[in-house]
Design an enzyme around this catalytic site. Sequence first.
Site, PDB file in Angstrom:
ATOM      1  N   CYS A  85     -17.818   1.503 -25.572  1.00  0.00           N
ATOM      2  CA  CYS A  85     -19.168   2.033 -25.613  1.00  0.00           C
ATOM      3  C   CYS A  85     -19.726   2.188 -24.195  1.00  0.00           C
ATOM      4  CB  CYS A  85     -20.044   1.114 -26.459  1.00  0.00           C
ATOM      5  SG  CYS A  85     -21.595   1.867 -26.861  1.00  0.00           S
ATOM      6  N   TYR A  87     -11.785   3.901 -10.182  1.00  0.00           N
ATOM      7  CA  TYR A  87     -11.463   4.567  -8.908  1.00  0.00           C
ATOM      8  C   TYR A  87     -11.370   6.078  -9.031  1.00  0.00           C
ATOM      9  CZ  TYR A  87      -9.329  -0.116  -8.251  1.00  0.00           C
ATOM     10  OH  TYR A  87      -9.066  -1.457  -8.201  1.00  0.00           O
ATOM     11  N   TYR A 135      -1.667  -2.605 -11.888  1.00  0.00           N
ATOM     12  CA  TYR A 135      -3.110  -2.762 -12.089  1.00  0.00           C
ATOM     13  C   TYR A 135      -3.543  -2.171 -13.431  1.00  0.00           C
ATOM     14  CZ  TYR A 135      -2.389  -3.543  -7.131  1.00  0.00           C
ATOM     15  OH  TYR A 135      -1.907  -4.001  -5.934  1.00  0.00           O
ATOM     16  N   ARG A 154      -8.433   1.924 -14.253  1.00  0.00           N
ATOM     17  CA  ARG A 154      -8.310   2.681 -13.006  1.00  0.00           C
ATOM     18  C   ARG A 154      -9.021   4.052 -13.034  1.00  0.00           C
ATOM     19  NH1 ARG A 154      -4.446   4.145 -10.545  1.00  0.00           N
ATOM     20  NH2 ARG A 154      -4.946   3.270  -8.530  1.00  0.00           N
ATOM     21  N   GLY A 214       2.982  -3.597  -4.150  1.00  0.00           N
ATOM     22  CA  GLY A 214       2.607  -3.864  -5.542  1.00  0.00           C
ATOM     23  C   GLY A 214       2.956  -2.628  -6.338  1.00  0.00           C
ATOM     24  N   GLY A 221       0.782  -1.240   0.000  1.00  0.00           N
ATOM     25  CA  GLY A 221       0.000   0.000   0.000  1.00  0.00           C
ATOM     26  C   GLY A 221       0.802   1.272   0.000  1.00  0.00           C
TER      27      GLY A 221
HETATM   28  N1  LLP Z   1      -1.036  -7.178  -0.164  1.00  0.00           N
HETATM   29  C1  LLP Z   1      -2.333  -7.510  -0.266  1.00  0.00           C
HETATM   30  C2  LLP Z   1      -2.880  -8.554   0.584  1.00  0.00           C
HETATM   31  C3  LLP Z   1      -3.158  -6.837  -1.195  1.00  0.00           C
HETATM   32  O1  LLP Z   1      -4.436  -7.167  -1.286  1.00  0.00           O
HETATM   33  C4  LLP Z   1      -2.604  -5.823  -2.015  1.00  0.00           C
HETATM   34  C5  LLP Z   1      -3.441  -5.127  -2.989  1.00  0.00           C
HETATM   35  C6  LLP Z   1      -1.236  -5.521  -1.881  1.00  0.00           C
HETATM   36  C7  LLP Z   1      -0.493  -6.213  -0.941  1.00  0.00           C
HETATM   37  C8  LLP Z   1      -0.547  -4.473  -2.715  1.00  0.00           C
HETATM   38  O2  LLP Z   1      -1.033  -3.190  -2.558  1.00  0.00           O
HETATM   39  P1  LLP Z   1      -0.265  -1.986  -3.306  1.00  0.00           P
HETATM   40  O3  LLP Z   1       1.123  -1.899  -2.714  1.00  0.00           O
HETATM   41  O4  LLP Z   1      -0.211  -2.337  -4.740  1.00  0.00           O
HETATM   42  O5  LLP Z   1      -1.081  -0.777  -3.050  1.00  0.00           O
HETATM   43  N2  LLP Z   1      -6.378  -2.464  -8.021  1.00  0.00           N
HETATM   44  C9  LLP Z   1      -6.316  -1.325  -7.154  1.00  0.00           C
HETATM   45  C10 LLP Z   1      -5.851  -1.550  -5.772  1.00  0.00           C
HETATM   46  C11 LLP Z   1      -6.384  -2.799  -5.119  1.00  0.00           C
HETATM   47  C12 LLP Z   1      -5.245  -3.572  -4.630  1.00  0.00           C
HETATM   48  C13 LLP Z   1      -5.642  -4.861  -4.045  1.00  0.00           C
HETATM   49  N3  LLP Z   1      -4.684  -5.391  -3.152  1.00  0.00           N
HETATM   50  C14 LLP Z   1      -5.657  -0.153  -7.830  1.00  0.00           C
HETATM   51  O6  LLP Z   1      -5.517  -0.177  -9.052  1.00  0.00           O
HETATM   52  O7  LLP Z   1      -5.345   0.851  -7.194  1.00  0.00           O
END
Ligand code: LLP
Length: 407
Positions: free
Chosen positions: A334, A308, A362, A304, A267, A224
Amino acid sequence: MLKPTHIQGVAIEALAQEFGTPLYLYDGEKIVHQIQTLQTAFAAVPLRIKYATKALSSLSVLSLIRKAGAELDAVSLEEVKLGLLAGSSPAEIMYTPSGVSFAEIQEAVQIGVMVNVDSLPLLEKFGQTYGSTVPICIRLNPHILAGGNLKISVGHKESKFGISIEQLPQILELVQRYQIPVAGLHIHTGSDIYDAAVFLKGGKVLFEAAMQFPDLRFLDFGGGFKVAYSPEDTATDIPELGRIVSAAFLEFCEKYGRALELWIEPGKYLVSEAGYLIVQTTVVKETPTLHFVGVDSGLNHLIRPMMYDAYHDIYNLSNREGATAPYTVVGYICETDTLAAHRQLHTVKEGDFLVLKNAGAYGFTMASNYNARLRPAEVLVWEGKAHLIRKREQFEDLLRNQEMIQW
Ligand code: LLP
């Protein structure tokens, strides 16, 4: 924000010509640099980086991430299998599913990955099936509301994820009853979390719970970390995060009586800024109110913005000087399909290549075939050379697995 024309000396425009558009383009050096920044920031503790595979799961990217010293967090068996194919061993992969069938859990155990247990019923079934033979991690919901966007906040008390911290007594009862070896505790509060204090707050929940589990090997703080998407955006200060979380962690280990590993699951931080989506202008359309730019892509490739309200910086790669005007860049799907609204761009004309930034995380993994459109190719630049790591889909890919019954 920077508007690169080259990646590691390779001209983006030449790649758009060679591989066609829309094109996902990744800078491998940037990914490795991000991993190294984390390793340096957390150098004081035994760190394991468990990259959140869901952000970008293409095999060559996973292989590069492994080479740079990071391991994986996987949300599905399919991600686990991609990780294995890319060279990770089962011991390097944590499986963090959300409410999957027990058959999947059993397959994961068979493969040899650690399961991150996210519900009391699963904990009970796991105990009944494996007793004291298979170590697990437990995903706690720390009841922390974090991050700016509620849609991607997952550690608050109304979130489906993890086992509520208030249910710790039930967890302990089951662990005791079935003698389940608990190797780790995990939290993940959401995405785009700027404030290092949130990780510290999560840490406090982990530290307190951890005192009840004498056989731990690690604590997992989740992912996150925020990266900057817009010019006004602030990013998590990673050196500061490393400093304050490591200090608190070391203090905790002292109290716990043993050195544990600190796990994190970035991520976005690893791959967001490394990725670019290159699109081509198909039409410039003026209405009485707006200047629309239509491009050969849309929410099917980068969802995205529509999902969001996410901001992705965009620039005109083909025209980099002179007058600018406010444009709204839209896709061909569309639906209302806005990739970027009211952006000041250098004059755009048909055929111009536009670049959407922060497309690494993502982007491709959330792409679809909506409107029967094909998914883009992916190119990874590494050591100054462009590698096609995924071919553009072809019409035949849409037919694969279909059985046509002519009625
Ligand atoms: N660990 C777990 C258990 C997770 O569910 C996630 C993301 C991460 C780590 C990594 O989070 P990051 O560092 O990427 O923020 N698709 C969305 C965000 C949802 C992410 C879901 N889980 C987006 O495009 O912002």
